[in-house]
Design a protein around this motif. Sequence first.
Motif, PDB file in Angstrom:
ATOM      1  N   GLU A  67       0.830  -1.199   0.000  1.00 30.76           N
ATOM      2  CA  GLU A  67       0.000   0.000   0.000  1.00 30.76           C
ATOM      3  C   GLU A  67       0.876   1.265   0.000  1.00 30.76           C
ATOM      4  N   GLY A  68       0.468   2.230  -0.786  1.00 32.09           N
ATOM      5  CA  GLY A  68       1.205   3.506  -0.786  1.00 32.09           C
ATOM      6  C   GLY A  68       2.291   3.579  -1.834  1.00 32.09           C
ATOM      7  N   GLN A  69       2.435   2.517  -2.650  1.00 35.87           N
ATOM      8  CA  GLN A  69       3.485   2.559  -3.665  1.00 35.87           C
ATOM      9  C   GLN A  69       3.009   3.305  -4.907  1.00 35.87           C
ATOM     10  N   ASP A  70       3.812   4.269  -5.306  1.00 36.37           N
ATOM     11  CA  ASP A  70       3.563   4.982  -6.555  1.00 36.37           C
ATOM     12  C   ASP A  70       4.638   4.514  -7.529  1.00 36.37           C
ATOM     13  N   VAL A  71       4.211   3.680  -8.481  1.00 35.23           N
ATOM     14  CA  VAL A  71       5.181   3.009  -9.354  1.00 35.23           C
ATOM     15  C   VAL A  71       5.220   3.672 -10.724  1.00 35.23           C
ATOM     16  N   LEU A  72       6.437   3.967 -11.193  1.00 33.38           N
ATOM     17  CA  LEU A  72       6.606   4.411 -12.575  1.00 33.38           C
ATOM     18  C   LEU A  72       7.098   3.230 -13.393  1.00 33.38           C
ATOM     19  N   ASN A  73       6.425   2.958 -14.509  1.00 31.47           N
ATOM     20  CA  ASN A  73       6.820   1.817 -15.330  1.00 31.47           C
ATOM     21  C   ASN A  73       7.073   2.214 -16.773  1.00 31.47           C
ATOM     22  N   ASN A  74       6.003   2.650 -17.453  1.00 33.13           N
ATOM     23  CA  ASN A  74       6.122   2.905 -18.887  1.00 33.13           C
ATOM     24  C   ASN A  74       6.514   4.368 -19.143  1.00 33.13           C
ATOM     25  N   THR A  75       7.752   4.714 -18.729  1.00 38.54           N
ATOM     26  CA  THR A  75       8.205   6.092 -18.935  1.00 38.54           C
ATOM     27  C   THR A  75       9.352   6.077 -19.939  1.00 38.54           C
ATOM     28  N   LYS A  76       9.610   7.230 -20.520  1.00 37.54           N
ATOM     29  CA  LYS A  76      10.683   7.296 -21.518  1.00 37.54           C
ATOM     30  C   LYS A  76      12.042   6.962 -20.900  1.00 37.54           C
ATOM     31  N   ASP A  77      12.298   7.545 -19.720  1.00 40.26           N
ATOM     32  CA  ASP A  77      13.587   7.295 -19.071  1.00 40.26           C
ATOM     33  C   ASP A  77      13.809   5.809 -18.814  1.00 40.26           C
ATOM     34  N   LEU A  78      12.786   5.170 -18.242  1.00 40.28           N
ATOM     35  CA  LEU A  78      12.935   3.744 -17.923  1.00 40.28           C
ATOM     36  C   LEU A  78      13.095   2.908 -19.186  1.00 40.28           C
ATOM     37  N   ASN A  79      12.277   3.220 -20.206  1.00 38.97           N
ATOM     38  CA  ASN A  79      12.376   2.434 -21.437  1.00 38.97           C
ATOM     39  C   ASN A  79      13.704   2.665 -22.164  1.00 38.97           C
ATOM     40  N   ASP A  80      14.228   3.887 -22.059  1.00 35.01           N
ATOM     41  CA  ASP A  80      15.560   4.141 -22.638  1.00 35.01           C
ATOM     42  C   ASP A  80      16.624   3.276 -21.955  1.00 35.01           C
ATOM     43  N   ASP A  81      16.547   3.239 -20.621  1.00 38.06           N
ATOM     44  CA  ASP A  81      17.522   2.431 -19.878  1.00 38.06           C
ATOM     45  C   ASP A  81      17.320   0.938 -20.151  1.00 38.06           C
ATOM     46  N   ARG A  82      16.046   0.528 -20.235  1.00 35.02           N
ATOM     47  CA  ARG A  82      15.780  -0.893 -20.540  1.00 35.02           C
ATOM     48  C   ARG A  82      16.340  -1.256 -21.917  1.00 35.02           C
ATOM     49  N   GLN A  83      16.242  -0.308 -22.826  1.00 31.26           N
ATOM     50  CA  GLN A  83      16.800  -0.570 -24.158  1.00 31.26           C
ATOM     51  C   GLN A  83      18.317  -0.790 -24.058  1.00 31.26           C
ATOM     52  N   LYS A  84      18.972   0.029 -23.255  1.00 29.46           N
ATOM     53  CA  LYS A  84      20.429  -0.108 -23.114  1.00 29.46           C
ATOM     54  C   LYS A  84      20.792  -1.425 -22.432  1.00 29.46           C
ATOM     55  N   ILE A  85      19.981  -1.830 -21.455  1.00 32.32           N
ATOM     56  CA  ILE A  85      20.247  -3.110 -20.779  1.00 32.32           C
ATOM     57  C   ILE A  85      20.077  -4.261 -21.773  1.00 32.32           C
ATOM     58  N   THR A  86      19.075  -4.138 -22.649  1.00 34.07           N
ATOM     59  CA  THR A  86      18.879  -5.146 -23.697  1.00 34.07           C
ATOM     60  C   THR A  86      20.070  -5.154 -24.654  1.00 34.07           C
ATOM     61  N   GLN A  87      20.551  -3.968 -24.985  1.00 38.96           N
ATOM     62  CA  GLN A  87      21.727  -3.885 -25.856  1.00 38.96           C
ATOM     63  C   GLN A  87      22.943  -4.545 -25.207  1.00 38.96           C
ATOM     64  N   MET A  88      23.040  -4.402 -23.890  1.00 42.78           N
ATOM     65  CA  MET A  88      24.135  -5.067 -23.180  1.00 42.78           C
ATOM     66  C   MET A  88      24.061  -6.581 -23.382  1.00 42.78           C
ATOM     67  N   LEU A  89      22.856  -7.120 -23.294  1.00 40.75           N
ATOM     68  CA  LEU A  89      22.697  -8.567 -23.492  1.00 40.75           C
ATOM     69  C   LEU A  89      23.084  -8.972 -24.915  1.00 40.75           C
ATOM     70  N   PHE A  90      22.751  -8.114 -25.865  1.00 37.79           N
ATOM     71  CA  PHE A  90      23.091  -8.424 -27.261  1.00 37.79           C
ATOM     72  C   PHE A  90      24.601  -8.427 -27.503  1.00 37.79           C
ATOM     73  N   VAL A  91      25.313  -7.447 -26.955  1.00 44.18           N
ATOM     74  CA  VAL A  91      26.758  -7.382 -27.247  1.00 44.18           C
ATOM     75  C   VAL A  91      27.559  -8.383 -26.418  1.00 44.18           C
ATOM     76  N   GLU A  92      26.978  -8.808 -25.283  1.00 45.51           N
ATOM     77  CA  GLU A  92      27.687  -9.756 -24.431  1.00 45.51           C
ATOM     78  C   GLU A  92      27.812 -11.127 -25.106  1.00 45.51           C
ATOM     79  N   GLY A  93      26.729 -11.566 -25.720  1.00 44.06           N
ATOM     80  CA  GLY A  93      26.747 -12.856 -26.402  1.00 44.06           C
ATOM     81  C   GLY A  93      26.929 -12.652 -27.895  1.00 44.06           C
ATOM     82  N   ASN A  94      26.574 -13.674 -28.667  1.00 47.38           N
ATOM     83  CA  ASN A  94      26.641 -13.554 -30.129  1.00 47.38           C
ATOM     84  C   ASN A  94      25.254 -13.861 -30.686  1.00 47.38           C
ATOM     85  N   HIS A  95      24.516 -12.807 -30.950  1.00 48.75           N
ATOM     86  CA  HIS A  95      23.118 -12.960 -31.365  1.00 48.75           C
ATOM     87  C   HIS A  95      22.967 -12.519 -32.813  1.00 48.75           C
TER      88      HIS A  95
END
Lengths: 238, 592
Positions: A67-95
């Motif tokens: 109770e009392g949690q104000d959650v931010l999920n679908n924001t530009k900042d978060l999605n930008d960072d999520r994109q970078k984290i996804t990019q990290m996964l791509f460059v780490e392996g061979n996809h």
Amino acid sequence: MTKTITIDGNAIPFEDGQTIMDAATAAGVYIPHLCHHPEYTPHGSCKLCTVRVNGRVCSACTFPAAEGQDVLNNTKDLNDDRQKITQMLFVEGNHFCPSCEKTGNCQLQAVAYYLNMLDDHFPHFYAHREMDASHHDVLIDHNRCIFCTLCVRASQQKDGKDVFAISGRGINKHLIVNSKSGQLKDTDLEASDQAAHICPTGAILIKRTGYTVPIGERIYDHKQIDEVSLASEAEDHG
Amino acid sequence: MQQFIQNLAEKNQHQVTHLLEILREIQARYHHIPADAIEQLALLLKIPRTQIISVVEFYSFFTDSPRGQYELLISDSITDHMLGKKNLMEYIVSKLKVGVGGVRSDGLVSLDNTSCSGMCDQGPAGLVNGHALTHLDRSRIDTIAELINQQIPLADWPAEFFQVDDNIHKPGLLLSQGIVHGQALKKAMARGLKATLQEIDQSGLRGRGGAGFKTAMKWQFCSEEAENERYVVCNADEGEPGTFKDRVLLNSYAHQVFEGMTLCAAIIGAKQGFLYLRGEYLHLVDKLQSVLDERRQFGLLGNNILDRLDFDIEIRLGAGAYICGEESALIESLEGKAGIPRNRPPYPVSQGYLGKPTVVNNVETFYAAAAIAVNGGDWFASVGTAKSKGSKILSICGDCARPGIYEYPFGTTMQKILTDCGAEDVLGLQIGGPSGTFISNQEFDRKLAFEDLATGGSFIVFNNSRNILDIAHNFTHFFAHESCGFCTPCRVGTSLLRQQLDKIVDGHGSAGDVVALEELCQLVKTHSHCGLGQTAANPVLTTLERYPELYQSQLKLISYEPGFDLDAALETARRMANRDDAGAHLAQTDAE
């Protein structure tokens, strides 16, 4: 009186014991994720489900709703960072999506589409990774492993076995299998095991089935991952 | 080997929690963990072999391929480098005829780097078969090379090679006035345990490992948990480069540390405690065991302590993993697993060791708590600042005349500390180790305090002959090496950070590269799972903030430089084609 949290300004009901991810999914709110699967103990490692809870960065899949949690999920900042984290996964392996038989059914690829990832951004590691084609029915391509541990958890929690584990430290993390030879053929894995089917990428594949569904008719060829994910997971979370 | 491992398993009662101790003994005897040993252990401990492999591959001191009969590791802390480590390492390589990371062909000796071994005030330092070596220099290396060639057992090596000094230069509130053995417990019992917890609350004592959580509150939370089984853990995994004050506390004041743990046990209701000691401090184990024995003889440990309490302490050793200083990773390690930080909540005070309520505190925290139980909360709180009560024990090293242990009231200025330790011509300071903050010589009026400059004890001085980028480079490599690899931002991010910084330091950076570096820093800092990743970018961020021109001056005056050296990439082709003419070379850019 139902308890609620707020996600991006909308009131979302939750029950005690639910995580933010549980509550969101049950209410039809998609939070990107790769290592999370509603049937298994949450892991919290891929960090794609990162949300801000009253300003604080948390993993939605492991953080309890309260109770009392104000959650931010679908924001530009978060999605930008999520994109970078996804990019990290791509460059780490061979996809190499175009030559991977999982293309179109791959959650890593689908999340990348969802986050509008258009390039790899970071320099590639070009890691040398092996393949294990020893098993009669199941193939491991270590190039595509993202260490989500879903196969580890599925084997333990669903199949009652212990076929997989993650070993090593830091950037040297790698998937290992439970046999004296270190080869998949000498484990007790069967093609019908849940662990052989749970991989969100093309790291664990069932042999001789790769192209039974043609490219163009695959899961994410026509639908975004948010829609697919909510349709298949909402019930488990509810 | 079979018999050896069977005996080892029996000695450890076939307990999985003792996996690290078992593996330590196997490594010590065979200089690696043989595959057959893993097979046998898996059967004896009734765990999947993968669980053992993942532990072997996680900790730096375990290897799956044979190392030398003399496993020589040289500390790679920035302070060792400042004492000439690079040259010394080259000398070792030529003298011992073994490469870094390699094993000599006769199998006698292997050589590698190791993260800071906690001997920064007496380096360059190293470890041989786990035993600390101090004050390494060329003449010692000459002798060591002889000793190894003649296969002299370590027990017969010159004792001074292994001598570790306390170097206490400035005792303060705690160090200048020890307690009599048992005094804290007796006072606490007489006063009442609740009232004693109140004294600790009153003292304002906050965790001394760096995070600064209020100690009384932690103990209170743990004691309120419904479970009957509770644990006390002393975090002696002092891995933050530049920190060595816990080594000194355990060497000379172990009674008081153990007394603090026993006090905590009485207050929270624990029967079992653990001292999790970093593997690098193997040399302290025998001494610490005899202190524990003494306390049992005095009736201060074991059954029926002061007719009130049953509590005992077991020493557990780490095996080379910085991350185990994080309390939940430490607990995982105590349970015989790889040190991967847990998801929180639940916190260790409610679900810690074996899922039971557990207090994890730093060595210095227990040491201070025992003194507070004797002298009262006000005695401690009368010193320090409003938000940081009491004193802090610092391990000072780097460019100063008198490196060693100093204790100061919180609120002391950097200038005062620098004067005391004999630091001159100072460029800047690293406060709190690589995970802390770099400050420049314009900031020496800043204060030692949780609200200003917090530190777990590390205090490294750099003079004007030092290069900021070398420092950031050493620390950034350290984090990439120590990342546990659990979460994406830290696992991949710390390695990317290493690459990106190397690119700039090596002169291959161009216009966008400092911006890219900073962006990467923010990503790793914001999204990492635990303190390691959240602070791994600090060396770059805190130096970039203060010396942006230094980073910029490393950049080339072209708009973009690829991350690789084009001409160097052709080397293999040139060798194969046996060519080295102008046509076999490529310029990196048109501008060149």
